[in-house]
Design a protein around this motif. Structure first.
Motif, mmCIF file in Angstrom:
data_model
loop_
_atom_site.group_PDB
_atom_site.id
_atom_site.type_symbol
_atom_site.label_atom_id
_atom_site.label_comp_id
_atom_site.label_asym_id
_atom_site.label_seq_id
_atom_site.Cartn_x
_atom_site.Cartn_y
_atom_site.Cartn_z
ATOM 1 N N ARG A 74 1.278 4.057 -2.946
ATOM 2 C CA ARG A 74 1.095 5.476 -2.651
ATOM 3 C C ARG A 74 2.315 6.278 -3.085
ATOM 4 O O ARG A 74 2.195 7.377 -3.645
ATOM 5 C CB ARG A 74 0.828 5.664 -1.161
ATOM 6 N N SER A 104 2.532 6.674 -6.854
ATOM 7 C CA SER A 104 1.548 7.611 -7.392
ATOM 8 C C SER A 104 2.007 9.056 -7.304
ATOM 9 O O SER A 104 1.463 9.929 -7.990
ATOM 10 C CB SER A 104 0.213 7.450 -6.649
ATOM 11 N N LEU A 105 3.013 9.310 -6.464
ATOM 12 C CA LEU A 105 3.503 10.677 -6.301
ATOM 13 C C LEU A 105 4.457 11.097 -7.419
ATOM 14 O O LEU A 105 4.697 12.283 -7.613
ATOM 15 C CB LEU A 105 4.204 10.823 -4.949
ATOM 16 N N VAL A 162 0.842 -1.198 0.000
ATOM 17 C CA VAL A 162 0.000 0.000 0.000
ATOM 18 C C VAL A 162 0.873 1.242 0.000
ATOM 19 O O VAL A 162 0.641 2.201 -0.744
ATOM 20 C CB VAL A 162 -0.952 -0.004 1.212
ATOM 21 N N ALA A 163 1.928 1.220 0.850
ATOM 22 C CA ALA A 163 2.843 2.366 0.910
ATOM 23 C C ALA A 163 3.587 2.530 -0.408
ATOM 24 O O ALA A 163 3.823 3.653 -0.872
ATOM 25 C CB ALA A 163 3.821 2.187 2.066
#
Length: 504
Positions: free
Chosen positions: A16, A19-20, A12-13
């Motif tokens: 995330r 996606s940045l 999940v991290a």
């Protein structure tokens, strides 16, 4: 098959974090193409890639020697390499049990040799790898090639980080611009003047309403220019109060007169609050100025009318007292009753004088809501020079105009009776009044000392006693208890605290 998770891996991290980054932009703009060309030449390998490993696929941001844009994650060598602390090398994939059956080994591009340096963030999240590939088994990389591959991977991550930072800054700038546009639009639709200032108190923004009111041009609010629009009599006070708020962080509130575009002045209510960061430091001040001119003028007019009405009522008391005195002269037999009536009218006049509005000449008068102040005025005629014959002690109690009149009549009757028959009828007696405030009930104790012996009157008592009952019981909802002791009368009055003031 490479594992989908490893120790410490947080998918999940990772998702995330990925996606940045502007990964598609970096690929389309060829930001990393020179690095894969360098890696291919340095390691003398026909294929070089920069890959990012997602949950289901690995995608190539830069490539040389292959047309592949992505592969399933299950076939990814880089999914293994990205968790290492250095360059991962596979001399011959057909001989490595991890990759021997990999479709990329069995089929095109027929991977035999692989070397990959991980791309990992400062927080330790593995994103992918920069790798070189050959379709022939090979010996290990030389130290120079290994170091060069590591440096190229670090450069690739640095460029991606730079794009991420720039992307976030651009988003923040757009968000700030959008927020400022929304704020200014909202501020310009408000009927009040809206302004802001930096932490040091320097004003740097005012909405359109400021310029409409004052006629000033855009930008003339900056710095201390705003205070020049205040009435000269209000400027020093406004600056002093504003500086106090800036220094202490306390909210700012002041009434002042602001010069309009036509040169006239209008009363305004100015307020400001500080905005603080997570550490409690002031980052900005936001304030408003509300036009209260009509309200201010109405209050002043009401004050004038109230004072005039009060003055006329005071004159009515004086006229009534004069008529009573005139009647007493015409009918001498009426004189004792007239004297009592005149004194009661005078007591009512004192009560009214205590609660009537304060004009400029009466600002030093006792507080409008003080029971001590009212009793002090009532008992003033009974005091002797150098010696108080009636003393008031105990806590302060707030009263209003509704309670002042019955209290004045009640204690006037007690003082009058004490003068005629009790402790104030000789030169040595005195009276103490003790006030005991309470949340529900307020107790008032009248105690006479040093007077002649007194006894309880027969029957139901005279007019004065009935007047005391009327004031305390009927008008204020309390109770009265009398005790004719040998050393002096004691009257204990119990009143509901709520009956003394509407503010309770």
């Amino acid at each position: 098959m490479p594992p989908n998770t490893e120790s410490g891996l947080d998918e999940v991290a990772r998702a995330r974090a990925l996606s940045l980054y502007d990964l598609a932009g970096a690929r389309d703009e060829g930001v990393l193409d020179d690095l894969v060309r360098f890696a291919s030449q340095l390691c003398e390998a026909p294929i070089a890639l920069v890959s990012v490993v997602e949950e289901q696929f690995q995608r190539f941001l830069a490539r040389v020697g292959t047309d592949l844009a992505e592969t399933p994650r299950s076939q990814s060598f880089c999914a293994h390499a990205m968790h290492g602390h250095g360059v991962m090398e596979v001399p011959d994939a057909r001989a490595d049990p991890r990759f021997a059956d990999n479709p990329l080994v069995i089929g095109a591009p027929h991977i035999r040799f692989y070397a990959g340096a991980p791309l990992a963030t400062a927080a330790g999240l593995a994103l992918g790898a920069l790798c070189v590939i050959d379709d022939k088994p090979r010996a290990a990389l030389t130290p120079l090639q290994r170091e060069g591959l590591t440096i190229a991977a670090s450069a690739a991550l640095g460029r991606l980080e730079a794009r991420r930072t720039a992307r976030e800054a651009e988003r923040a700038a757009r968000a700030l611009a959008d927020s400022e546009i929304r704020f200014r639009t909202l501020a310009d639709t408000m009927p009040q003047i809206v302004w802001s200032a930096r932490p040091n108190g320097v004003t740097d923004y005012a909405n359109a309403r400021w310029h409409e009111y004052t006629g000033t041009a855009q930008g003339e609010v900056a710095g201390d220019a705003w205070s020049t629009m205040f009435h000269p009599d209000d400027r020093a006070r406004a600056r002093e109060q504003w500086q106090h708020s800036v220094t202490t962080g306390e909210p700012y509130q002041i009434e002042y007169r602001l010069r309009m575009r036509d040169g006239g002045y209008r009363w305004m209510l100015g307020r400001a609050l500080p905005i603080r960061d997570a550490h409690g430091r002031i980052t900005r001040w936001f304030g408003t100025a509300t036009d209260i001119h009509a309200h201010k003028i109405a209050l002043e007019e009401r004050e004038i009318v109230s004072q005039e009405l009060s003055h006329r009522i005071k004159n009515i008391f004086a006229v009534i007292a004069g008529l009573v005195q005139l009647s007493a002269r015409a009918w001498p037999e009426f004189a004792p009753v007239a004297a009592d009536l005149r004194e009661r009218v005078t007591a009512l006049g004192r009560a009214h004088d205590f609660i009537r509005p304060r004009g400029p000449a009466r600002q030093d008068a006792p507080p409008l809501d003080s029971l001590h102040g009212l009793l002090g005025q009532l008992f003033a005629p009974y005091q002797l020079a150098g010696r108080a014959r009636v003393t008031v002690s105990g806590g302060e109690v707030t009263i209003d105009d509704r309670a002042a009149t019955p209290i004045a009549l009640l204690f006037h009757e007690l003082a009058t009776n004490a003068t005629k028959y009790g402790a104030l009828s000789n030169d040595t007696g005195h009276v103490t009044v003790e006030i005991t405030p309470g949340t529900e009930t307020t107790l008032l104790a009248w105690r006479e000392h040093g007077g002649p012996p007194v006894g309880a009157p027969g029957g139901e008592g005279g007019f004065g006693s009935r007047l005391i009952e009327l004031s305390a019981v009927r008008q204020l909802g309390g109770s009265v208890h009398r005790d004719w002791r040998p050393d002096g009368l004691v009257v204990e009055i119990s009143l509901p605290s709520a009956s003394l003031s509407r503010t309770r």
